[in-house]
Design an enzyme around this catalytic site. Structure first.
Site, PDB file in Angstrom:
ATOM      1  N   ASP A 206       0.826  -1.135   0.103  1.00 60.27           N
ATOM      2  CA  ASP A 206       0.125  -0.161   0.004  1.00 60.27           C
ATOM      3  C   ASP A 206       0.809   1.252   0.142  1.00 60.27           C
ATOM      4  O   ASP A 206       1.529   1.446   0.949  1.00 60.27           O
ATOM      5  CB  ASP A 206      -0.833   0.089   1.297  1.00 60.27           C
ATOM      6  CG  ASP A 206      -1.625   1.265   1.494  1.00 60.27           C
ATOM      7  OD1 ASP A 206      -1.460   2.126   0.549  1.00 60.27           O
ATOM      8  OD2 ASP A 206      -2.593   1.360   2.347  1.00 60.27           O
TER       9      ASP A 206
ATOM     10  N   CYS B  83      -8.471   6.643  10.211  1.00 59.36           N
ATOM     11  CA  CYS B  83      -8.877   5.511   9.427  1.00 59.36           C
ATOM     12  C   CYS B  83      -7.858   4.314   9.733  1.00 59.36           C
ATOM     13  O   CYS B  83      -7.627   3.361   9.090  1.00 59.36           O
ATOM     14  CB  CYS B  83      -8.638   5.607   7.893  1.00 59.36           C
ATOM     15  SG  CYS B  83     -10.016   6.710   7.351  1.00 59.36           S
TER      16      CYS B  83
HETATM   17  C1  LIG Z   1      -1.861   4.361   4.052  1.00 56.51           C
HETATM   18  C2  LIG Z   1      -2.987   4.445   3.403  1.00 56.51           C
HETATM   19  N1  LIG Z   1      -3.707   3.471   2.273  1.00 56.51           N
HETATM   20  C3  LIG Z   1      -4.643   3.814   1.968  1.00 56.51           C
HETATM   21  C4  LIG Z   1      -5.370   4.974   1.980  1.00 56.51           C
HETATM   22  C5  LIG Z   1      -6.609   5.051   1.065  1.00 56.51           C
HETATM   23  O1  LIG Z   1      -6.601   5.956   0.288  1.00 56.51           O
HETATM   24  P1  LIG Z   1      -7.884   6.629  -0.569  1.00 56.51           P
HETATM   25  O2  LIG Z   1      -8.825   7.004   0.191  1.00 56.51           O
HETATM   26  O3  LIG Z   1      -7.174   7.587  -1.606  1.00 56.51           O
HETATM   27  O4  LIG Z   1      -8.337   5.324  -1.503  1.00 56.51           O
HETATM   28  C6  LIG Z   1      -4.880   5.910   2.630  1.00 56.51           C
HETATM   29  C7  LIG Z   1      -5.580   7.207   2.751  1.00 56.51           C
HETATM   30  O5  LIG Z   1      -5.532   8.024   3.823  1.00 56.51           O
HETATM   31  C8  LIG Z   1      -3.700   5.817   3.320  1.00 56.51           C
HETATM   32  O6  LIG Z   1      -3.254   6.854   4.248  1.00 56.51           O
END
Ligand SMILES: Cc1ncc(COP(=O)(O)O)c(C=O)c1O
Length: 401
Positions: A197, A359
């Site tokens: 990720d 999140c």
């Molecule tokens: C580490 C990480 N992964 C995934 C995401 C998800 O990204 P998106 O909301 O652009 O799909 C985020 C968003 O804050 C993130 O910080």
């Protein structure tokens, strides 16, 4: 020496917010955009919109060319082996959901998926739900006290039943590069697929996906100073060949009959329906802009800002950092102060920082915290932004204690 950003003037959004009295320190959530990206977005619509990959007319051909040019630019930006390894999605979250559905057929009950304790919900929930659908075991790799995935423990938890490893490159809460190369080596030794990720990692520095060697890498346009509604899924050719389509319709089909169909290979086979055309084209302009910057100067600026942020947070009494952040951000709590009250007083003073669980609810629970304040910055932030934040923090803490 005041810490100026030579790129600030390129970002109208940061200037507009400053003129409104807002200090934007929430770039890990979404970044402000360079003028080049805005010009591209407007330019596409102003010169005549058209759908891609389906029309033979001039506007359609022009849009397709610009759209496919971004695929080339993204492949160059990430040093992918080929632009055919780049799939456009709506963002990191969609890329990870695509993977969890598209790889589902490879799993059998009892197989294991390894993630880490610091994952964003986007890199947790798709795997958790896949595990529930298929009777798999979700293994959570623990962290050490700095905030890194603990390699010694990972070595005992990643094993012959591990079919897939999915971890963050850079934590959105702890601001630390994770030992992804070492983790990939552990997973590969057991033949597991590896997903990185890169939603936060892609924003800081250039990454060489061929050298990294993961099977899949995901990131989002909007965090990378580009438009929202577009993201990337990179897959190694052999890995993409194992992925099945998860959304159906439009030009992803090769042959369709009433009762059966055959589908295109990657990348178009994973881009069902009308894609976010303007956003993809504008992401290309953003990558051109980023490629024109002096990487060394950008990294030095980010590092200097981060040093100043950590130094400033070391002064007021009772501040507790989450882990030991290395770059781009710092999350903290204050002893005896309710995070929501502090966030409210910062907001009242025009400081745009994020508060809450970021999140990553399970991580917060593991740390025993209801939430934290996160300060994060982009290329356009300067020392004055940090001074505004420190002054507002002092004032808020004076009122709250
Ligand atoms: C580490 C990480 N992964 C995934 C995401 C998800 O990204 P998106 O909301 O652009 O799909 C985020 C968003 O804050 C993130 O910080």
């Amino acid at each position: 020496m005041p810490l100026n950003s030579p790129w600030r003037a390129d970002f109208p959004g940061i200037l507009a917010l400053a003129a409104e009295g807002q200090t934007y320190l929430d770039s890990a959530a979404t970044a402000q955009k360079p003028q080049a990206m805005l010009d591209s977005l407007l330019g596409y619509y102003a010169s005549g919109a058209a759908n891609v990959h389906r029309a033979q007319h001039l506007p359609g051909e022009r849009a397709t060319r610009a759209f496919e040019a971004t695929r080339e630019k993204a492949a160059r930006w990430l040093n992918a082996a080929s632009s055919e390894e780049i799939v456009f999605t709506r963002g990191s979250t969609e890329s990870l959901n695509l993977l969890a559905y598209g790889l589902e057929h490879l799993f059998q009950a009892g197989d294991e998926i390894a993630i880490s304790a610091l994952e964003h919900h986007a890199n947790l929930l798709p795997w958790q739900q896949l595990a529930l659908r298929r009777g798999l075991k979700l293994v959570v790799l623990p962290l050490d006290e700095l905030g890194d995935i603990d390699l010694a423990q990972a070595a005992t938890l990643i094993g012959p039943r591990t079919r897939l490893l999915a971890v963050s490159q850079l934590s959105n809460v702890l601001g630390r590069w994770q030992p992804v190369s070492e983790l990939l080596a552990l997973a590969r030794a057991h033949g597991a697929l590896c997903v990185i990720d890169g939603a936060q990692g892609a924003v800081h520095g250039r990454h060489d996906l061929q050298a990294l060697g993961a099977d899949f890498y995901v990131c989002s346009g909007h965090k990378l100073y580009g438009p929202d509604g577009v993201g990337l899924l990179h897959g190694r050719r052999e890995a993409l060949a194992q992925l099945q389509p998860w959304q159906f319709g439009g030009e992803m089909v090769l042959q369709a009959d009433y009762h059966e169909a055959r589908f295109r290979p990657a990348p178009l086979g994973f881009e069902a329906g009308t894609p976010p055309i303007s956003a993809v084209i504008a992401l290309g302009a953003t990558l051109d802009y980023l490629a024109s910057l002096d990487d060394t100067a950008a990294a030095a600026h980010e590092a200097a800002l981060h040093r100043e942020l950590l130094a400033g947070l070391a002064t007021p009494e009772g501040i507790r950092l989450l882990g030991a952040p290395q770059l781009a951000l710092a999350s903290f709590t204050v002893d005896g102060v309710h995070g929501a009250d502090l966030a409210h007083l910062l907001t009242e003073q025009g400081i745009a920082v994020r508060s809450g669980h970021h999140c990553a609810m399970p991580l917060m629970k593991r740390l025993g915290l209801p939430g934290a304040i996160r300060v994060s910055f982009g290329l356009y932030n300067d020392g004055e932004d940090l001074q505004h934040f420190f002054a507002a923090l002092d004032k808020a803490l004076e009122l709250l204690r």
